[in-house]
Scaffold this active site. Sequence first.
Site, PDB file in Angstrom:
ATOM      1  N   LYS A  73       0.810  -1.225   0.000  1.00 34.73           N
ATOM      2  CA  LYS A  73       0.000   0.000   0.000  1.00 34.73           C
ATOM      3  C   LYS A  73       0.843   1.275   0.000  1.00 34.73           C
ATOM      4  O   LYS A  73       0.434   2.284  -0.564  1.00 34.73           O
ATOM      5  CB  LYS A  73      -0.934   0.021   1.213  1.00 34.73           C
ATOM      6  N   ASP A 109      -9.838   2.833   1.798  1.00 34.58           N
ATOM      7  CA  ASP A 109      -9.897   2.344   3.193  1.00 34.58           C
ATOM      8  C   ASP A 109     -10.367   3.502   4.085  1.00 34.58           C
ATOM      9  O   ASP A 109     -11.292   3.349   4.892  1.00 34.58           O
ATOM     10  CB  ASP A 109      -8.512   1.916   3.694  1.00 34.58           C
TER      11      ASP A 109
HETATM   12  P1  NAP Z   1       0.604  -1.992  10.056  1.00 38.38           P
HETATM   13  O1  NAP Z   1       0.851  -0.896   9.086  1.00 38.38           O
HETATM   14  O2  NAP Z   1       1.590  -3.087  10.193  1.00 38.38           O
HETATM   15  O3  NAP Z   1       0.407  -1.288  11.516  1.00 38.38           O
HETATM   16  C1  NAP Z   1       0.288  -2.065  12.675  1.00 38.38           C
HETATM   17  C2  NAP Z   1      -0.066  -1.192  13.892  1.00 38.38           C
HETATM   18  O4  NAP Z   1      -0.273  -2.066  15.014  1.00 38.38           O
HETATM   19  C3  NAP Z   1       1.039  -0.222  14.312  1.00 38.38           C
HETATM   20  O5  NAP Z   1       0.466   0.900  14.922  1.00 38.38           O
HETATM   21  C4  NAP Z   1       1.828  -1.061  15.330  1.00 38.38           C
HETATM   22  O6  NAP Z   1       2.542  -0.271  16.259  1.00 38.38           O
HETATM   23  C5  NAP Z   1       0.681  -1.767  16.032  1.00 38.38           C
HETATM   24  N1  NAP Z   1       1.131  -3.010  16.659  1.00 38.38           N
HETATM   25  C6  NAP Z   1       1.327  -4.207  16.050  1.00 38.38           C
HETATM   26  N2  NAP Z   1       1.738  -5.116  16.962  1.00 38.38           N
HETATM   27  C7  NAP Z   1       1.815  -4.471  18.163  1.00 38.38           C
HETATM   28  C8  NAP Z   1       2.171  -4.858  19.475  1.00 38.38           C
HETATM   29  N3  NAP Z   1       2.536  -6.111  19.757  1.00 38.38           N
HETATM   30  N4  NAP Z   1       2.111  -3.926  20.460  1.00 38.38           N
HETATM   31  C9  NAP Z   1       1.746  -2.668  20.180  1.00 38.38           C
HETATM   32  N5  NAP Z   1       1.389  -2.230  18.961  1.00 38.38           N
HETATM   33  C10 NAP Z   1       1.421  -3.117  17.955  1.00 38.38           C
HETATM   34  O7  NAP Z   1      -0.790  -2.721   9.784  1.00 38.38           O
HETATM   35  P2  NAP Z   1      -2.104  -2.083   9.108  1.00 38.38           P
HETATM   36  O8  NAP Z   1      -2.066  -2.317   7.647  1.00 38.38           O
HETATM   37  O9  NAP Z   1      -2.285  -0.713   9.610  1.00 38.38           O
HETATM   38  O10 NAP Z   1      -3.253  -3.058   9.678  1.00 38.38           O
HETATM   39  C11 NAP Z   1      -3.606  -3.013  11.038  1.00 38.38           C
HETATM   40  C12 NAP Z   1      -4.903  -3.791  11.287  1.00 38.38           C
HETATM   41  O11 NAP Z   1      -5.966  -3.199  10.548  1.00 38.38           O
HETATM   42  C13 NAP Z   1      -4.865  -5.260  10.864  1.00 38.38           C
HETATM   43  O12 NAP Z   1      -5.521  -5.996  11.882  1.00 38.38           O
HETATM   44  C14 NAP Z   1      -5.680  -5.280   9.583  1.00 38.38           C
HETATM   45  O13 NAP Z   1      -6.321  -6.519   9.368  1.00 38.38           O
HETATM   46  C15 NAP Z   1      -6.713  -4.210   9.879  1.00 38.38           C
HETATM   47  N6  NAP Z   1      -7.293  -3.606   8.644  1.00 38.38           N
HETATM   48  C16 NAP Z   1      -8.648  -3.694   8.473  1.00 38.38           C
HETATM   49  C17 NAP Z   1      -9.227  -3.143   7.329  1.00 38.38           C
HETATM   50  C18 NAP Z   1     -10.712  -3.237   7.115  1.00 38.38           C
HETATM   51  O14 NAP Z   1     -11.166  -3.052   5.981  1.00 38.38           O
HETATM   52  N7  NAP Z   1     -11.501  -3.469   8.131  1.00 38.38           N
HETATM   53  C19 NAP Z   1      -8.420  -2.495   6.369  1.00 38.38           C
HETATM   54  C20 NAP Z   1      -7.044  -2.415   6.594  1.00 38.38           C
HETATM   55  C21 NAP Z   1      -6.483  -2.978   7.737  1.00 38.38           C
HETATM   56  P3  NAP Z   1       4.059   0.208  15.946  1.00 38.38           P
HETATM   57  O15 NAP Z   1       3.934   1.353  15.016  1.00 38.38           O
HETATM   58  O16 NAP Z   1       4.596   0.560  17.272  1.00 38.38           O
HETATM   59  O17 NAP Z   1       4.757  -0.993  15.319  1.00 38.38           O
END
Ligand code: NAP
Length: 294
Positions: A73, A109
């Site tokens: 993305k 999104d």
């Molecule tokens: P990403 O870019 O990898 O971001 C992950 C986020 O989670 C960051 O803020 C990260 O914090 C935090 N995180 C992960 N593991 C952690 C931990 N152990 N402790 C504390 N913070 C943690 O992922 P993303 O693409 O944003 O996706 C995130 C979620 O959104 C996923 O569950 C995905 O399935 C969901 N999502 C849903 C939709 C929908 O249509 N409903 C669309 C997109 C995404 P740091 O910055 O500190 O690493």
Amino acid sequence: MILNISGRTRPCGLIGYPLEHTLSPKMHNTAFQHLGLDYVYIPFNVLPQDLERAVAGLRALGFVGFNVTHPHKENVVNYLDELDEGARLAGAVNTVVRQGDRLKGYNTDGAGFVRHLETEVGFAVKGKRVLVLGAGGAAKAVAVYLALAGAKEVIIANRTFEKARKLAEVISEKTPAGSNAVAWNPTGEEQVWEDGEALKEAVASADLVVQTTSLGMHPREDVCPSFPYEALGERHLVVDIIYNPPRTLFLQEAAKHGARVQNGMGMLLYQGAMAFELWTNRAAPLNVMRRVLP
Ligand code: NAP
């Protein structure tokens, strides 16, 4: 499903890796069939090192457009000709549309998240205070589009404070909304949130709390982020953008404290609907698309 593909069929697609669990092909192909549109939607597993060539290939093959998912993305913006304002500010694209010879990136999104809240949940964003938990790709999209939709304030809380600070800076400098960053350690042993008072205050003054981290997502449904749940109440709307499981422990805790709760299925549906509309110029058959989701 038997598809009637011919030389006139207009191709759309999805690039990401891995794509085993994607619901998008079913959602879009069902919608095309329902409206009798001669389009087809095809998923392609693309590794990071092949992204540039994959985008060039879709361009050469005359794709009407395509969706972009994890892990491309953010990097895909390097291979597009133009970005919609929200996608540019979020620094991430999940939908690409071909316009003549040019490829334009959008972020449905973020746009879909807002449209779902406003049209189905009955939450008007204008003038509201929001707390976004997380500062990853999804958080950027949600936070930027809430700010562009007229939120008064968007506070960002994240484990890595620097990412929260950068996102808050983009919002306060490039959108009409106010913004600030708060450090948050959601996986502390006890109820630890690093900037406890600031986070509690942000919760207390928020109308909407959006959980965008992957904490609590399948297969780790047992994870419940540390958070000052006691600061939540009936006046809060709490959204967890995770949709598998349908009710994360985070949402269960929020509901126990009286908040109205929503999972991420609405965001998923509306990001698809908005991509469909960009590619076809037709209103998306929302109920048909909704029926293929779990
Ligand atoms: P990403 O870019 O990898 O971001 C992950 C986020 O989670 C960051 O803020 C990260 O914090 C935090 N995180 C992960 N593991 C952690 C931990 N152990 N402790 C504390 N913070 C943690 O992922 P993303 O693409 O944003 O996706 C995130 C979620 O959104 C996923 O569950 C995905 O399935 C969901 N999502 C849903 C939709 C929908 O249509 N409903 C669309 C997109 C995404 P740091 O910055 O500190 O690493």
